[in-house]
Enzyme design. Structure first.
Site, PDB file in Angstrom:
ATOM      1  N   HIS A 220       0.822  -1.204   0.000  1.00 41.07           N
ATOM      2  CA  HIS A 220       0.000   0.000   0.000  1.00 41.07           C
ATOM      3  C   HIS A 220       0.862   1.262   0.000  1.00 41.07           C
ATOM      4  O   HIS A 220       0.571   2.234  -0.715  1.00 41.07           O
ATOM      5  CB  HIS A 220      -0.916  -0.020   1.226  1.00 41.07           C
ATOM      6  CG  HIS A 220      -1.841   1.159   1.287  1.00 41.07           C
ATOM      7  ND1 HIS A 220      -2.905   1.326   0.427  1.00 41.07           N
ATOM      8  CD2 HIS A 220      -1.856   2.245   2.122  1.00 41.07           C
ATOM      9  CE1 HIS A 220      -3.534   2.454   0.719  1.00 41.07           C
ATOM     10  NE2 HIS A 220      -2.921   3.022   1.746  1.00 41.07           N
ATOM     11  N   GLU A 221       1.946   1.225   0.796  1.00 44.58           N
ATOM     12  CA  GLU A 221       2.800   2.407   0.905  1.00 44.58           C
ATOM     13  C   GLU A 221       3.567   2.661  -0.397  1.00 44.58           C
ATOM     14  O   GLU A 221       3.781   3.809  -0.783  1.00 44.58           O
ATOM     15  CB  GLU A 221       3.796   2.233   2.058  1.00 44.58           C
ATOM     16  CG  GLU A 221       3.175   2.234   3.440  1.00 44.58           C
ATOM     17  CD  GLU A 221       2.522   3.560   3.764  1.00 44.58           C
ATOM     18  OE1 GLU A 221       3.087   4.612   3.398  1.00 44.58           O
ATOM     19  OE2 GLU A 221       1.453   3.554   4.394  1.00 44.58           O
ATOM     20  N   LEU A 222       3.995   1.593  -1.036  1.00 47.42           N
ATOM     21  CA  LEU A 222       4.753   1.770  -2.285  1.00 47.42           C
ATOM     22  C   LEU A 222       3.866   2.276  -3.416  1.00 47.42           C
ATOM     23  O   LEU A 222       4.350   2.914  -4.356  1.00 47.42           O
ATOM     24  CB  LEU A 222       5.392   0.445  -2.699  1.00 47.42           C
ATOM     25  CG  LEU A 222       6.545  -0.060  -1.827  1.00 47.42           C
ATOM     26  CD1 LEU A 222       6.998  -1.421  -2.301  1.00 47.42           C
ATOM     27  CD2 LEU A 222       7.717   0.921  -1.852  1.00 47.42           C
ATOM     28  N   ASN A 334      10.630  13.181  13.690  1.00 45.20           N
ATOM     29  CA  ASN A 334       9.185  13.218  13.959  1.00 45.20           C
ATOM     30  C   ASN A 334       8.806  14.508  14.685  1.00 45.20           C
ATOM     31  O   ASN A 334       7.793  15.149  14.362  1.00 45.20           O
ATOM     32  CB  ASN A 334       8.805  11.991  14.792  1.00 45.20           C
ATOM     33  CG  ASN A 334       7.319  11.908  15.062  1.00 45.20           C
ATOM     34  OD1 ASN A 334       6.536  11.512  14.200  1.00 45.20           O
ATOM     35  ND2 ASN A 334       6.911  12.303  16.270  1.00 45.20           N
ATOM     36  N   ARG A 337       8.927  17.556  12.424  1.00 41.63           N
ATOM     37  CA  ARG A 337       7.800  17.586  11.483  1.00 41.63           C
ATOM     38  C   ARG A 337       6.583  18.270  12.097  1.00 41.63           C
ATOM     39  O   ARG A 337       5.796  18.897  11.402  1.00 41.63           O
ATOM     40  CB  ARG A 337       7.482  16.143  11.081  1.00 41.63           C
ATOM     41  CG  ARG A 337       6.606  16.007   9.854  1.00 41.63           C
ATOM     42  CD  ARG A 337       6.498  14.542   9.434  1.00 41.63           C
ATOM     43  NE  ARG A 337       7.786  14.038   8.980  1.00 41.63           N
ATOM     44  CZ  ARG A 337       8.383  12.965   9.467  1.00 41.63           C
ATOM     45  NH1 ARG A 337       7.828  12.287  10.465  1.00 41.63           N
ATOM     46  NH2 ARG A 337       9.543  12.571   8.998  1.00 41.63           N
ATOM     47  N   ARG A 380       0.029   6.275  10.649  1.00 42.32           N
ATOM     48  CA  ARG A 380       0.182   7.735  10.609  1.00 42.32           C
ATOM     49  C   ARG A 380      -1.080   8.359  11.180  1.00 42.32           C
ATOM     50  O   ARG A 380      -2.188   7.996  10.801  1.00 42.32           O
ATOM     51  CB  ARG A 380       0.356   8.234   9.172  1.00 42.32           C
ATOM     52  CG  ARG A 380       1.665   7.863   8.506  1.00 42.32           C
ATOM     53  CD  ARG A 380       1.754   8.650   7.200  1.00 42.32           C
ATOM     54  NE  ARG A 380       2.924   8.286   6.424  1.00 42.32           N
ATOM     55  CZ  ARG A 380       2.943   7.319   5.518  1.00 42.32           C
ATOM     56  NH1 ARG A 380       1.846   6.611   5.307  1.00 42.32           N
ATOM     57  NH2 ARG A 380       4.030   7.053   4.837  1.00 42.32           N
ATOM     58  N   THR A 392       7.671   7.592   6.131  1.00 39.30           N
ATOM     59  CA  THR A 392       7.416   6.205   5.728  1.00 39.30           C
ATOM     60  C   THR A 392       6.437   5.486   6.641  1.00 39.30           C
ATOM     61  O   THR A 392       5.906   4.444   6.282  1.00 39.30           O
ATOM     62  CB  THR A 392       8.742   5.409   5.728  1.00 39.30           C
ATOM     63  OG1 THR A 392       9.258   5.368   7.066  1.00 39.30           O
ATOM     64  CG2 THR A 392       9.763   6.061   4.818  1.00 39.30           C
ATOM     65  N   GLY A 395       9.179   5.000  11.226  1.00 42.69           N
ATOM     66  CA  GLY A 395      10.125   5.632  12.151  1.00 42.69           C
ATOM     67  C   GLY A 395       9.887   5.255  13.598  1.00 42.69           C
ATOM     68  O   GLY A 395      10.800   4.820  14.309  1.00 42.69           O
TER      69      GLY A 395
END
Length: 429
Positions: A220-222, A334, A337, A380, A392, A395
């Site tokens: 899914h992430e790719l 993190n 961000r 996330r 990603t 982390g």
């Protein structure tokens, strides 16, 4: 089941025969002097009485006296022998001369000298053991074997049932049923084996489940950066404006960098998944903290965030420099961000060789309901997937795994700065 019982029966039967022979021979060897002394004491009085009675009778009439007067009242076989013709050793003859008697034939024969003329000895023999036919012996041993086999069946049946349960559970696991468990009785003889199997099944099930989830999440992430690359390549073929093409190329570089970062994070996560433990070494605490914070300073400066080491209470810290550095960098990235403007790093030691590393920010913080799940892979809280706030999703999962391999934990609480405080606690063994 039958084969198992037969094998066990043969082993026990052979072991019993060998053990019985060893014990019998050892007992005879060790207790022979005791048995000899006991036997002597048992027959000494009878031999003395018989010898004294026969000494008062003429030598030629002694055997007749035994046959007529004594033999009917004794269970022993009595016989008068000529001392000169008797097959006796020097040691036995010496015992007779000393007024004693000797024993032979495995304590079945007793010989004593008769005082007086004639040079005669009295030989006493115990009655022979009753004769038992071979078929009786065979019947006795057969009955013994059947009883032993019956007891073994009673003992082996529950074990066989539990082994079948283990076998069935293992087959189900092999066929893909990750919920298969061995259900054994609380009193089972192989209860520990069943518990170990179930623990192994739990571990295998968890690993396979995590692997599936990770594979699905990776796929899914790719898909997102690959879809962007595909779209940007398509746009490149249509775009004629050089400035727009340059902007697309820059976007494509960013997508490739994102894929590279994700691959790096995945490799790190997989390496920690299969690690057997981390070697901890002493490091200069303040120097290590300053170097990591300095490494994150460039990204912090681009976002207008001030990052500093607020507190370091220890001179030396025991850690794996490579992995703990990665964990602290992930926490700093993190925090950068989401921070409003300030990030503080602290390292304290509540007890010898115990350490608590804290990263505080003044951002929006983490909702209480999400404080555990954010350490799971590809979680996330910001679902916008914008490059500015994305990442990603591995982390914090790496942070949690690094803490675990340091025999510690990772958690998040409210920060005094108003945002989130991420804490890694560990104890160096």
């Amino acid at each position: 089941m039958l084969k198992f019982v037969l094998r066990l029966f043969v082993v026990l039967a052979v072991g019993f025969v060998i053990s019985n022979e060893i014990v019998d021979r050892s007992a005879n060897y060790l207790f022979e002097p005791v048995s000899d002394a006991y036997t002597r004491e048992s027959v000494r009085g009878q031999i003395h009485s018989l010898v004294q009675e026969l000494s008062r009778i003429e030598p030629a009439s002694r055997q007749t006296h035994i046959d007529d007067q004594l033999a009917p009242y004794y269970g022993l076989r009595l016989r008068v022998v000529n001392a000169r013709d008797y097959n006796a050793s020097d040691k036995e003859r010496q015992a007779i001369r000393a007024g004693d008697f000797f024993i032979r034939d495995k304590m079945q024969t007793f010989v004593a000298g008769i005082p007086g003329a004639g040079g005669q000895w009295l030989e006493l023999k115990l009655p022979p053991e009753p004769s038992i036919g071979p078929w009786v012996i065979a019947a006795v041993y057969s009955a013994l074997g059947l009883l032993l086999c019956a007891f073994m069946l009673v003992w082996a049946l529950p074990i066989w049932r539990d082994l079948e349960a283990l076998k069935t559970a293992a087959q189900r696991m092999g066929q893909g049923d990750l919920q298969a468990r061995a259900r054994l009785s609380r009193h089972s003889s192989i209860g520990n084996l069943g518990e170990t199997f179930n623990q192994m099944s739990e571990r295998i099930g968890a690993l396979i489940s995590n692997q599936r989830e990770l594979t699905n999440a990776v796929s899914h992430e790719l898909r997102t950066p690959i879809a962007r690359l595909s779209f940007e390549l398509d746009m490149m073929g249509r775009e004629r404006d050089e400035a727009a093409r340059a902007r697309l190329i820059e976007e494509m570089k960013n997508d490739v960098a994102e894929l590279d970062s994700m691959a790096s994070e995945l490799l790190m996560y997989a390496r920690l998944e299969h690690s057997d433990g981390l070697a901890l070494q002493a490091q200069d605490a303040r120097g290590w903290l300053d170097s990591v914070v300095q490494h994150a300073d460039f990204e912090a400066g681009q976002r207008g965030v001030r990052c500093e080491v607020a507190l370091c209470q220890v001179a030396q810290v025991h850690l794996n420099q490579r992995y703990m550095t990665r964990a602290l960098l992930n926490l700093l990235q993190n925090a950068i961000r989401y921070a409003g403007g300030n990030i503080r790093v602290s390292l304290v030691s509540p007890a010898p060789r115990e350490y608590v590393l804290m990263v505080d920010d003044d951002g929006p913080g983490i909702p209480l309901a999400d404080r555990e799940r954010i350490f799971e892979p590809f979680i996330r809280l910001d679902e916008s997937r914008d490059r500015g706030t994305g990442g990603t999703g591995l982390g914090l999962a790496i942070v949690s795994r690094v803490a675990r391999w340091h025999n510690g934990t990772a958690e998040v609480v409210d920060s005094p700065l108003g945002g989130a405080r991420f804490i890694i606690s560990w104890k160096a063994a």
